[in-house]
Design a protein around this motif. Sequence first.
Motif, PDB file in Angstrom:
ATOM      1  N   GLY A   1       0.791  -1.234   0.000  1.00 33.82           N
ATOM      2  CA  GLY A   1       0.000   0.000   0.000  1.00 33.82           C
ATOM      3  C   GLY A   1       0.815   1.271   0.000  1.00 33.82           C
ATOM      4  O   GLY A   1       1.620   1.524  -0.901  1.00 33.82           O
ATOM      5  N   ASP A   2       0.625   2.084   1.050  1.00 34.82           N
ATOM      6  CA  ASP A   2       1.294   3.387   1.118  1.00 34.82           C
ATOM      7  C   ASP A   2       2.808   3.259   1.171  1.00 34.82           C
ATOM      8  O   ASP A   2       3.531   4.117   0.652  1.00 34.82           O
ATOM      9  CB  ASP A   2       0.793   4.172   2.338  1.00 34.82           C
ATOM     10  CG  ASP A   2      -0.649   4.621   2.177  1.00 34.82           C
ATOM     11  OD1 ASP A   2      -1.036   4.965   1.042  1.00 34.82           O
ATOM     12  OD2 ASP A   2      -1.386   4.622   3.175  1.00 34.82           O
ATOM     13  N   THR A   3       3.308   2.215   1.804  1.00 38.42           N
ATOM     14  CA  THR A   3       4.763   2.007   1.838  1.00 38.42           C
ATOM     15  C   THR A   3       5.286   1.835   0.421  1.00 38.42           C
ATOM     16  O   THR A   3       6.307   2.425   0.038  1.00 38.42           O
ATOM     17  CB  THR A   3       5.108   0.771   2.687  1.00 38.42           C
ATOM     18  OG1 THR A   3       4.673   0.997   4.026  1.00 38.42           O
ATOM     19  CG2 THR A   3       6.604   0.509   2.679  1.00 38.42           C
ATOM     20  N   ALA A   4       4.597   1.046  -0.383  1.00 40.27           N
ATOM     21  CA  ALA A   4       5.004   0.855  -1.772  1.00 40.27           C
ATOM     22  C   ALA A   4       4.916   2.163  -2.551  1.00 40.27           C
ATOM     23  O   ALA A   4       5.778   2.465  -3.390  1.00 40.27           O
ATOM     24  CB  ALA A   4       4.134  -0.213  -2.430  1.00 40.27           C
ATOM     25  N   ALA A   5       3.886   2.966  -2.274  1.00 38.06           N
ATOM     26  CA  ALA A   5       3.735   4.242  -2.973  1.00 38.06           C
ATOM     27  C   ALA A   5       4.898   5.172  -2.678  1.00 38.06           C
ATOM     28  O   ALA A   5       5.410   5.868  -3.566  1.00 38.06           O
ATOM     29  CB  ALA A   5       2.410   4.895  -2.579  1.00 38.06           C
ATOM     30  N   VAL A   6       5.333   5.195  -1.418  1.00 37.05           N
ATOM     31  CA  VAL A   6       6.486   6.025  -1.048  1.00 37.05           C
ATOM     32  C   VAL A   6       7.739   5.522  -1.754  1.00 37.05           C
ATOM     33  O   VAL A   6       8.514   6.296  -2.338  1.00 37.05           O
ATOM     34  CB  VAL A   6       6.682   6.024   0.476  1.00 37.05           C
ATOM     35  CG1 VAL A   6       7.988   6.732   0.849  1.00 37.05           C
ATOM     36  CG2 VAL A   6       5.506   6.698   1.169  1.00 37.05           C
ATOM     37  N   LEU A   7       7.965   4.231  -1.720  1.00 34.02           N
ATOM     38  CA  LEU A   7       9.177   3.667  -2.308  1.00 34.02           C
ATOM     39  C   LEU A   7       9.235   3.890  -3.815  1.00 34.02           C
ATOM     40  O   LEU A   7      10.313   4.127  -4.371  1.00 34.02           O
ATOM     41  CB  LEU A   7       9.263   2.176  -1.981  1.00 34.02           C
ATOM     42  CG  LEU A   7       9.494   1.845  -0.501  1.00 34.02           C
ATOM     43  CD1 LEU A   7       9.419   0.342  -0.270  1.00 34.02           C
ATOM     44  CD2 LEU A   7      10.839   2.386  -0.022  1.00 34.02           C
ATOM     45  N   GLN A   8       8.092   3.823  -4.476  1.00 37.02           N
ATOM     46  CA  GLN A   8       8.097   4.054  -5.924  1.00 37.02           C
ATOM     47  C   GLN A   8       8.655   5.434  -6.262  1.00 37.02           C
ATOM     48  O   GLN A   8       9.376   5.596  -7.245  1.00 37.02           O
ATOM     49  CB  GLN A   8       6.674   3.925  -6.476  1.00 37.02           C
ATOM     50  CG  GLN A   8       6.178   2.499  -6.575  1.00 37.02           C
ATOM     51  CD  GLN A   8       4.801   2.432  -7.201  1.00 37.02           C
ATOM     52  OE1 GLN A   8       4.511   3.119  -8.184  1.00 37.02           O
ATOM     53  NE2 GLN A   8       3.938   1.607  -6.633  1.00 37.02           N
ATOM     54  N   CYS A   9       8.338   6.418  -5.436  1.00 37.31           N
ATOM     55  CA  CYS A   9       8.838   7.775  -5.692  1.00 37.31           C
ATOM     56  C   CYS A   9      10.362   7.820  -5.624  1.00 37.31           C
ATOM     57  O   CYS A   9      11.011   8.491  -6.442  1.00 37.31           O
ATOM     58  CB  CYS A   9       8.241   8.755  -4.689  1.00 37.31           C
ATOM     59  SG  CYS A   9       6.454   8.955  -4.803  1.00 37.31           S
ATOM     60  N   PHE A  10      10.933   7.113  -4.674  1.00 36.16           N
ATOM     61  CA  PHE A  10      12.380   7.191  -4.481  1.00 36.16           C
ATOM     62  C   PHE A  10      13.150   6.196  -5.349  1.00 36.16           C
ATOM     63  O   PHE A  10      14.363   6.332  -5.533  1.00 36.16           O
ATOM     64  CB  PHE A  10      12.710   6.988  -2.996  1.00 36.16           C
ATOM     65  CG  PHE A  10      12.297   8.157  -2.153  1.00 36.16           C
ATOM     66  CD1 PHE A  10      13.146   9.238  -1.983  1.00 36.16           C
ATOM     67  CD2 PHE A  10      11.047   8.214  -1.573  1.00 36.16           C
ATOM     68  CE1 PHE A  10      12.760  10.339  -1.229  1.00 36.16           C
ATOM     69  CE2 PHE A  10      10.646   9.298  -0.818  1.00 36.16           C
ATOM     70  CZ  PHE A  10      11.503  10.376  -0.644  1.00 36.16           C
ATOM     71  N   LEU A  11      12.456   5.226  -5.896  1.00 35.74           N
ATOM     72  CA  LEU A  11      13.096   4.311  -6.846  1.00 35.74           C
ATOM     73  C   LEU A  11      13.224   4.934  -8.230  1.00 35.74           C
ATOM     74  O   LEU A  11      14.136   4.597  -8.992  1.00 35.74           O
ATOM     75  CB  LEU A  11      12.284   3.020  -6.951  1.00 35.74           C
ATOM     76  CG  LEU A  11      12.304   2.076  -5.752  1.00 35.74           C
ATOM     77  CD1 LEU A  11      11.241   0.990  -5.931  1.00 35.74           C
ATOM     78  CD2 LEU A  11      13.678   1.451  -5.567  1.00 35.74           C
ATOM     79  N   LEU A  12      12.313   5.841  -8.549  1.00 38.00           N
ATOM     80  CA  LEU A  12      12.233   6.387  -9.905  1.00 38.00           C
ATOM     81  C   LEU A  12      13.319   7.440 -10.124  1.00 38.00           C
ATOM     82  O   LEU A  12      13.079   8.648 -10.057  1.00 38.00           O
ATOM     83  CB  LEU A  12      10.853   6.994 -10.149  1.00 38.00           C
ATOM     84  CG  LEU A  12      10.549   7.448 -11.578  1.00 38.00           C
ATOM     85  CD1 LEU A  12      10.661   6.289 -12.553  1.00 38.00           C
ATOM     86  CD2 LEU A  12       9.168   8.077 -11.658  1.00 38.00           C
ATOM     87  N   LEU A  13      14.513   6.982 -10.399  1.00 40.71           N
ATOM     88  CA  LEU A  13      15.652   7.871 -10.618  1.00 40.71           C
ATOM     89  C   LEU A  13      15.454   8.622 -11.934  1.00 40.71           C
ATOM     90  O   LEU A  13      15.298   8.009 -12.997  1.00 40.71           O
ATOM     91  CB  LEU A  13      16.947   7.060 -10.652  1.00 40.71           C
ATOM     92  CG  LEU A  13      18.258   7.856 -10.661  1.00 40.71           C
ATOM     93  CD1 LEU A  13      18.382   8.723  -9.418  1.00 40.71           C
ATOM     94  CD2 LEU A  13      19.448   6.902 -10.773  1.00 40.71           C
ATOM     95  N   GLN A  14      15.472   9.960 -11.857  1.00 44.29           N
ATOM     96  CA  GLN A  14      15.163  10.776 -13.023  1.00 44.29           C
ATOM     97  C   GLN A  14      16.347  10.959 -13.953  1.00 44.29           C
ATOM     98  O   GLN A  14      16.175  11.260 -15.138  1.00 44.29           O
ATOM     99  CB  GLN A  14      14.665  12.163 -12.571  1.00 44.29           C
ATOM    100  CG  GLN A  14      13.463  12.131 -11.655  1.00 44.29           C
ATOM    101  CD  GLN A  14      12.198  11.716 -12.369  1.00 44.29           C
ATOM    102  OE1 GLN A  14      12.038  11.949 -13.562  1.00 44.29           O
ATOM    103  NE2 GLN A  14      11.282  11.081 -11.647  1.00 44.29           N
ATOM    104  N   ASP A  15      17.553  10.778 -13.443  1.00 42.54           N
ATOM    105  CA  ASP A  15      18.735  11.039 -14.272  1.00 42.54           C
ATOM    106  C   ASP A  15      19.896  10.186 -13.761  1.00 42.54           C
ATOM    107  O   ASP A  15      20.073  10.043 -12.550  1.00 42.54           O
ATOM    108  CB  ASP A  15      19.106  12.527 -14.212  1.00 42.54           C
ATOM    109  CG  ASP A  15      20.278  12.863 -15.120  1.00 42.54           C
ATOM    110  OD1 ASP A  15      20.290  12.351 -16.255  1.00 42.54           O
ATOM    111  OD2 ASP A  15      21.156  13.628 -14.697  1.00 42.54           O
ATOM    112  N   LEU A  16      20.656   9.616 -14.694  1.00 44.90           N
ATOM    113  CA  LEU A  16      21.816   8.815 -14.313  1.00 44.90           C
ATOM    114  C   LEU A  16      22.892   8.955 -15.382  1.00 44.90           C
ATOM    115  O   LEU A  16      22.843   8.283 -16.423  1.00 44.90           O
ATOM    116  CB  LEU A  16      21.447   7.334 -14.142  1.00 44.90           C
ATOM    117  CG  LEU A  16      22.615   6.414 -13.737  1.00 44.90           C
ATOM    118  CD1 LEU A  16      23.150   6.804 -12.365  1.00 44.90           C
ATOM    119  CD2 LEU A  16      22.180   4.963 -13.750  1.00 44.90           C
ATOM    120  N   PRO A  17      23.875   9.828 -15.151  1.00 47.31           N
ATOM    121  CA  PRO A  17      24.976   9.937 -16.111  1.00 47.31           C
ATOM    122  C   PRO A  17      25.693   8.599 -16.253  1.00 47.31           C
ATOM    123  O   PRO A  17      25.861   7.860 -15.285  1.00 47.31           O
ATOM    124  CB  PRO A  17      25.883  10.999 -15.469  1.00 47.31           C
ATOM    125  CG  PRO A  17      24.993  11.762 -14.531  1.00 47.31           C
ATOM    126  CD  PRO A  17      23.995  10.765 -14.035  1.00 47.31           C
TER     127      PRO A  17
END
Length: 975
Positions: free
Chosen positions: A356-372
């Motif tokens: 639930g909410d734990t997964a929702a929080v983790l998805q935000c921090f897993l989604l790396l927007q940029d990686l040189p």
Amino acid sequence: MQSRRPVPEQATRLAALRAFCDRALDDYPELSRHDEFELDFWDGIDFLRIADDWVRQHPQDGPKALADGFVFPTVWDDLEDRRDQQRYGLQYRLCDAWITAHPDAYALEQIGARLQHMLQFAFEDSDYPLPTDEDSPAYYRRSPDQAWAFPDVQACINRLSHYPSTPAWQTFAEWLLDGSWNRVQPPSPPDEEQRKVADAYIYVHKEIQRIALGLLEADRLDYPRFVRAANTWGRAMMFYSDDTGLDSDDVDLNQYADEAFDEGTSDDEAPEDEGIDDESPQSDDIPSEEPVAVHPILASFTVRYVEDALAGLPDNAEKLADTFRLVEVYQSRWLLQALAVIERLGMTPDDFDSFGDTAAVLQCFLLLQDLPRTQSAELRAALSGFSRNTLLTALPYAGQASRVVLDALGWSDLQAFQREYLNMALAPRSGWGSDLPNTPDETVGVVDRYLLDKALAEADPDHLREYLAALEPSHWAFPETRVLLDAYQGIGRPALEKKLTRHAQPAMRIYGVLPVTGPDDVRQRYLTLKKLHKEVRKYGAQRQANSHAAVQAGLENLARVAGYPSAIRLEWAMESEIAESALTAATIDGYDITLVIDGLSPTLHICKAGKTLKSAPPAIRKHADFVALKTQQAQLKEQIARFCRTLEAMMSSGETLALDDLKPLLKMPAVHLLLEQLIVQADDAALGWLDAATLTVTDLEGRQHVAEKNLRIAHPFHLFTAGQLSAWQKEVVNHRRVQPFKQAFRELYLLTPAERDTGLWSNRFAGHRLKGKVAARLLQVRNWSTSSVEDIYYESKEHGIYALFNFLDTGHYLSETEHFTFDTIAFYRDQKAMPLEQVPPLLFSEIMRDADLLVSVAHAADSYSTSNETLQRRTELVGELIQGLGLRNVKCEGHFLHITGQRANYRIHLGSAAIHIEPGNYLCIVPAGSSLTEFYLPFADTDKKMAEVLSKMFLLLDDMNITDSQILEQIQRSG
């Protein structure tokens, strides 16, 4: 029950202020110039000047009265009449203007007291009595953001956030941020999430941040207080900065404050909106702020809070899911912290969503927007410390790090496959969603076979199977894209064909990727897709447009599978096969049946013993050869219709055909017939009739020109610029040719002087009132996009140009708008408006023709008049027909046809087909439906109004043989 009311001293001041406001409505010209207050009446009034007048008259108590007037709202139901409502509206605005310009200690005290009362007694009191009897249990007490008249919580916090940071202000700000008042709201259904009072105020982000910064500068905001504030105000206390690798795509929610207030207001409160505007924080009195750099201490507090929050999951996950809902991460350390939580909690791909909410929080921090790429190796090494389950769980959510996660799993061989898989599923070119969405974008679902074949060849089958299994529970499952992948490998054809019977759009796109299974498979699938294109016309404009795009994508996939360079080349090849394999004759029980093309219509001729029969006798109708001929007749009819559309589109765009492409087409009797009825241009030079057998073009003088490179179907613009338009019109009529569509007599639209003056847009059809449903249908048939009334456009892929029709008075959907008004026409390239003089002439003429057709067919006004271009073509056509048919006693002058009859003289208007008996009596003749096809016209797509004009002309030329009593009575009465 708690209640906050003015003390006697305040009540006295408020009475005086009310009396002043009542007089002001008459004394100030800007307030008395209207009998009824309009919606924008208050705009432009200088309230601060009027408030200054009040203070000059009451120098001792005037400022306090204005603060009192702001914080003690009048109950709307207590207002007696319209005048009373206007007076209160003025009072509130005067008070607001004054305390905003003069933030003194008394105003601070009163605003703080009101705000404290509203937050502390959110469920025990309302300064504005709200109905609760029908809303049990007490709806408004569950929604404190809707529970008070102005100023509400948001307005009070806004005013406070701009006040000077005095000790009193700091003390109140500490109380506000600490959230000791932040109780749980009474739940509605028992299973509803437990929300707190502060959760209702989502529009105060900027204000809370200003207050926090003020406390920090006063050295009264340490980390424990920051944590309490973040737990109370959530996202408002997140001070993300670039150097911490955290950002947010949150919008300034203040701009939506008015909308939110209106949605939540009950019918009982509705009148209040008329008198007082919702006071959004960004009022005219408060200057808008430029973004400023985040204070480093606040940024460090935010980072520490985020780290603690992630470490503390799953506790308080419900609150964190909202606080971090829009966070964006730009440093891999946040991804690693999220992975550590997944590892600690033992999450797997199968049960991730159940958190639930734990997964929702983790998805935000897993989604790396940029990686040189320079950091990929370092991240790859860090990922080696996590279990396989953790990496599989994170893979669909890892954003730019997903390729590194693949490497860490030992699946580097899937890099190319993942790229193609996501390219197909996410439809990046359409912007319409994911997983083969229903969209007018014809590229969605079209497979790049070279890249996909290469990716599948590189992929280890076991890795690929595990990869797809791991994605199954996630948002990367993409079921339609999975069906596409299966179909690409020849799996699931029966299920796919079943979906086609329901006109499922993803299935239409996928159908073409199936491998070829037999010698007739490509042709059968081609015919199936063409049949679907016809069947979906029964749907509304939006679904029809999306379905046609899906069919086109399916044809493009089929072309690639069958080895053709494009869908149009597939079409030509399939139509050629259909023609070559066609059964054209049979003898059944002594009956000779032959399929011939009579004019433009395929017909079955049935003979026995040299005698032609009108219809087939019942004895042979069920014979297999007769059924086959009937089927072939229907296919040939559809083929002619399809190629009419194709050739007309080629003429409209000015497309040329290389001889190598033309020769296979001419093997088809239908195309052969169609092209020989059209004026063509050989090698961009000679204009004339085509001899399909010799590939020569015969011009007006009878000279023959051999086509050496290419052929083009001439547009009227080509005939016009060659100075031969009138001559070719005569040629068509004199030889009684029936062109498959309007060519020689096609309406031609040239740039007018007015359009040269406006430059970027045309007003040619502005002001016409149109019917929404008719217009939407017509535009869709003409391949215009009508998905949004904001963008009614036609895309010319040949030129990369978009033509836009601008309409006024439209609703959300064109088909649901009863009537609307045509405004301007404009053209765009690369999102920039094009000067009309730079628009290709053929494209300009065809767009204007569509606009003219739209106005003539969908017009809603009785005063509609036919365009000059249409009248000009009809005048030319009638003139040529009169001369070609050798008609006497009839002549064409201007926009009228004049007929000399034996009973009377008549004139017929070429636009409306209205008849007048000269000198002026109206003659009503209602044409019979069958009469519209009895007269020769030089094109097959009948102009019904022109046919009506001709039918009336022939009737009146022989008026002595008219037997209809009603018509005769009108003629006799006029004499």
